[in-house]
Design a protein around this motif. Structure first.
Motif, short mmCIF file in Angstrom:
data_model
loop_
_atom_site.label_atom_id
_atom_site.label_comp_id
_atom_site.label_asym_id
_atom_site.label_seq_id
_atom_site.Cartn_x
_atom_site.Cartn_y
_atom_site.Cartn_z
N GLY A 136 0.80 -1.22 0.00
CA GLY A 136 0.00 0.00 0.00
C GLY A 136 0.82 1.26 0.00
N LEU A 137 2.06 1.17 0.46
CA LEU A 137 2.95 2.33 0.46
C LEU A 137 3.53 2.61 -0.93
CD1 LEU A 137 4.93 1.65 3.77
CD2 LEU A 137 3.24 3.46 3.39
N ALA A 138 3.39 1.65 -1.83
CA ALA A 138 3.85 1.78 -3.22
C ALA A 138 5.32 2.22 -3.33
CB ALA A 138 2.95 2.76 -3.99
N PRO A 139 6.22 1.47 -2.67
CA PRO A 139 7.64 1.85 -2.78
C PRO A 139 8.20 1.52 -4.16
CG PRO A 139 7.43 -0.24 -1.63
CD PRO A 139 6.02 0.27 -1.84
N ASP A 140 9.25 2.21 -4.53
CA ASP A 140 9.96 1.89 -5.76
C ASP A 140 10.86 0.67 -5.57
OD1 ASP A 140 9.14 4.25 -7.34
OD2 ASP A 140 10.23 5.33 -5.78
N LEU A 141 11.29 0.44 -4.32
CA LEU A 141 12.23 -0.64 -4.05
C LEU A 141 12.06 -1.14 -2.62
CD1 LEU A 141 14.79 -2.21 -5.08
CD2 LEU A 141 16.16 -0.41 -3.99
N VAL A 142 12.12 -2.46 -2.47
CA VAL A 142 12.17 -3.09 -1.15
C VAL A 142 13.52 -3.79 -1.04
CG1 VAL A 142 11.16 -4.79 0.41
CG2 VAL A 142 9.67 -3.45 -1.12
N ILE A 143 14.27 -3.52 0.02
CA ILE A 143 15.56 -4.19 0.19
C ILE A 143 15.45 -5.23 1.30
CG2 ILE A 143 17.02 -2.40 -0.77
CD1 ILE A 143 17.47 -1.25 1.95
N ALA A 144 16.02 -6.40 1.03
CA ALA A 144 15.87 -7.54 1.92
C ALA A 144 17.17 -8.33 1.97
CB ALA A 144 14.72 -8.43 1.43
N ASN A 145 17.16 -9.40 2.76
CA ASN A 145 18.33 -10.26 2.89
C ASN A 145 17.86 -11.72 2.91
OD1 ASN A 145 20.11 -11.83 5.18
ND2 ASN A 145 21.38 -10.67 3.75
N GLU A 146 18.61 -12.58 2.26
CA GLU A 146 18.19 -13.98 2.11
C GLU A 146 18.19 -14.73 3.43
OE1 GLU A 146 20.56 -16.70 2.25
OE2 GLU A 146 22.28 -15.44 2.70
N GLU A 147 18.90 -14.24 4.43
CA GLU A 147 18.93 -14.90 5.73
C GLU A 147 17.90 -14.31 6.69
OE1 GLU A 147 22.07 -15.73 9.38
OE2 GLU A 147 22.79 -15.02 7.44
N GLU A 148 17.77 -13.00 6.67
CA GLU A 148 16.89 -12.35 7.65
C GLU A 148 15.42 -12.39 7.26
OE1 GLU A 148 17.99 -8.94 9.88
OE2 GLU A 148 19.94 -8.80 8.90
N ASN A 149 15.12 -12.50 5.98
CA ASN A 149 13.73 -12.42 5.53
C ASN A 149 13.28 -13.73 4.90
OD1 ASN A 149 15.00 -9.34 4.54
ND2 ASN A 149 13.56 -9.50 6.23
N ARG A 150 11.99 -14.04 5.05
CA ARG A 150 11.45 -15.33 4.59
C ARG A 150 11.04 -15.24 3.12
NH1 ARG A 150 6.95 -17.62 6.82
NH2 ARG A 150 5.94 -15.61 6.51
N PRO A 151 11.36 -16.28 2.34
CA PRO A 151 10.97 -16.30 0.93
C PRO A 151 9.49 -16.06 0.68
CG PRO A 151 12.60 -17.99 1.33
CD PRO A 151 12.24 -17.43 2.67
N PRO A 152 8.56 -16.64 1.47
CA PRO A 152 7.13 -16.38 1.20
C PRO A 152 6.76 -14.90 1.28
CG PRO A 152 7.36 -18.29 2.63
CD PRO A 152 8.71 -17.65 2.54
N ASP A 153 7.36 -14.18 2.19
CA ASP A 153 7.07 -12.74 2.31
C ASP A 153 7.61 -11.99 1.10
OD1 ASP A 153 5.82 -12.95 4.84
OD2 ASP A 153 7.78 -12.99 5.81
N LEU A 154 8.82 -12.35 0.67
CA LEU A 154 9.40 -11.69 -0.50
C LEU A 154 8.62 -12.02 -1.76
CD1 LEU A 154 13.20 -12.16 0.28
CD2 LEU A 154 11.64 -10.36 1.04
N ASP A 155 8.16 -13.27 -1.85
CA ASP A 155 7.33 -13.66 -3.00
C ASP A 155 6.02 -12.87 -3.02
OD1 ASP A 155 9.23 -15.49 -3.80
OD2 ASP A 155 8.23 -17.22 -2.90
N ALA A 156 5.44 -12.64 -1.84
CA ALA A 156 4.19 -11.87 -1.77
C ALA A 156 4.40 -10.43 -2.23
CB ALA A 156 3.64 -11.89 -0.34
N LEU A 157 5.53 -9.87 -1.90
CA LEU A 157 5.83 -8.50 -2.33
C LEU A 157 6.04 -8.45 -3.84
CD1 LEU A 157 8.24 -7.49 0.58
CD2 LEU A 157 5.89 -6.70 0.22
N ARG A 158 6.72 -9.45 -4.38
CA ARG A 158 6.90 -9.48 -5.84
C ARG A 158 5.56 -9.68 -6.54
NH1 ARG A 158 11.27 -13.03 -4.23
NH2 ARG A 158 13.30 -11.98 -4.41
N ALA A 159 4.71 -10.52 -5.96
CA ALA A 159 3.39 -10.75 -6.54
C ALA A 159 2.55 -9.48 -6.56
CB ALA A 159 2.66 -11.86 -5.78
N ALA A 160 2.85 -8.58 -5.62
CA ALA A 160 2.14 -7.29 -5.58
C ALA A 160 2.73 -6.30 -6.56
CB ALA A 160 2.18 -6.74 -4.16
N GLY A 161 3.73 -6.74 -7.32
CA GLY A 161 4.32 -5.88 -8.34
C GLY A 161 5.48 -5.04 -7.87
N LEU A 162 6.02 -5.36 -6.70
CA LEU A 162 7.11 -4.55 -6.16
C LEU A 162 8.48 -5.09 -6.57
CD1 LEU A 162 5.81 -3.91 -2.54
CD2 LEU A 162 5.45 -2.54 -4.60
#
Length: 242
Positions: A56-82
Motif C-alpha cells: 500500500g505504500l507503493a515503494p519503488d524498491l524493497v531491500i531484503a536479505n536472504e537470511e533475515e527475511n522469509r521467501p514467502p514474504d518476499l514472494d508476496a511482495l513481488r506478486a504485488a508488483g514490487l
C-alpha cells in the motif's frame, strides 16, 4: 535527496540507507533501531512484515536479505508488483559489495565516507598474536551456535578467533550445552542479539571459560557500524582475558 521511495526489511541496511540517502527511506521494520530517532513507517518484524501495508505504500524498491527475511514474504511482495532487491552476505567482502549495490540502487551516486572508513578499518584489524578458538552461542533454550559460512564467523576469523563449529554441516546448529563445554574453546563469545546474553545470563553456563560479551551490532550488522566494529570487538574479546 533521492526521489526513490525505499522500504527496508533489514536493520543494518536501514541504517546504511538512512545515513547515505536522506529522504529515500519511507518504511522499515520494528527492529530497525538505527540511526536513533529514525522517523519512518513501521511495517512489522523481519520475519513477519506486513506485506499488504508495504504494498500500500507503493515503494519503488524493497531491500531484503536472504537470511533475515522469509521467501514467502518476499514472494508476496513481488506478486504485488514490487521490485525486491535481496542481498547475500556471508563474508566481509560480500558485505562491502552488497552495500555498494544497495546504495547504488537507492540512488546514491557518491560512495559515502563511512563505507570507505569501514573498509580501511578492516584492512588492519586488531588480531590476537596467537589465534584463539571460540564457540559463539546465538540462542539458548535450546542452545544454538554459529556454524559454517556466517558473516559473524568471518569477522571473528579476521580478528584471530576461530569458530570451533565453522565446519559444521549447518549454519546455526543446535548443540547441547555439555557438547559446547566439551569442545574446550579458549573463549566463549556471547552477543546481545538475537538472544540478549548478559553478564547474568550466559557466562554461568560456561564455568572456568573466559566469556566475551559483545554487541550484536558490531558482530552481525553490515553498515556504518563496520567502521567501529574491529576496535569494539577487539576490546571486548581482550577484556574477557582469553
Amino acid at each position: 535527496m533521492s526521489a526513490l521511495r525505499v522500504v527496508s526489511l533489514v536493520p543494518s541496511l536501514t541504517e546504511a540507507v538512512a545515513v547515505s540517502a536522506p529522504g529515500a527511506l519511507i518504511a522499515a521494520t520494528d527492529w530497525c533501531t538505527h540511526p536513533p530517532g529514525l522517523d519512518v513507517a513501521r511495517i512489522g518484524g523481519t520475519k513477519n512484515p506486513k506485506t499488504d501495508r508495504i504494498a500500500g505504500l507503493a515503494p519503488d524498491l524493497v531491500i531484503a536479505n536472504e537470511e533475515e527475511n522469509r521467501p514467502p514474504d518476499l514472494d508476496a511482495l513481488r506478486a504485488a508488483g514490487l521490485d525486491v532487491l535481496v542481498t547475500h552476505v556471508r563474508t566481509l567482502p560480500q558485505a562491502f559489495a552488497e552495500l555498494d549495490r544497495v546504495l547504488t540502487a537507492c540512488g546514491v551516486r557518491t560512495r559515502p565516507g563511512w563505507l570507505d572508513a569501514a573498509q580501511a578499518a578492516w584492512e588492519a584489524p586488531p588480531v590476537f598474536q596467537e589465534p584463539r578458538t571460540a564457540v559463539v552461542p546465538v540462542w539458548r533454550r535450546p542452545w544454538m551456535v554459529l556454524g559454517r559460512d556466517t558473516f559473524a564467523g568471518d569477522l571473528l576469523a579476521r580478528l584471530g578467533v576461530r569458530n570451533l563449529f565453522a565446519d559444521h554441516s549447518e549454519r546455526y546448529p543446535r548443540v547441547p550445552l555439555d557438547e559446547l563445554r566439551a569442545a574446550r574453546p579458549d573463549l566463549v563469545v556471547l552477543p546481545d542479539e538475537p538472544y540478549r546474553f548478559t553478564a547474568d545470563d550466559g557466562p554461568e553456563a560456561f564455568p572456568g571459560l573466559p566469556c566475551a560479551l559483545v554487541g550484536g551490532r558490531p558482530l552481525t550488522w553490515y553498515g556504518p557500524s563496520l567502521a567501529q566494529a574491529p576496535k569494539a570487538l577487539g576490546r571486548a574479546l581482550r577484556e574477557a582475558g582469553a
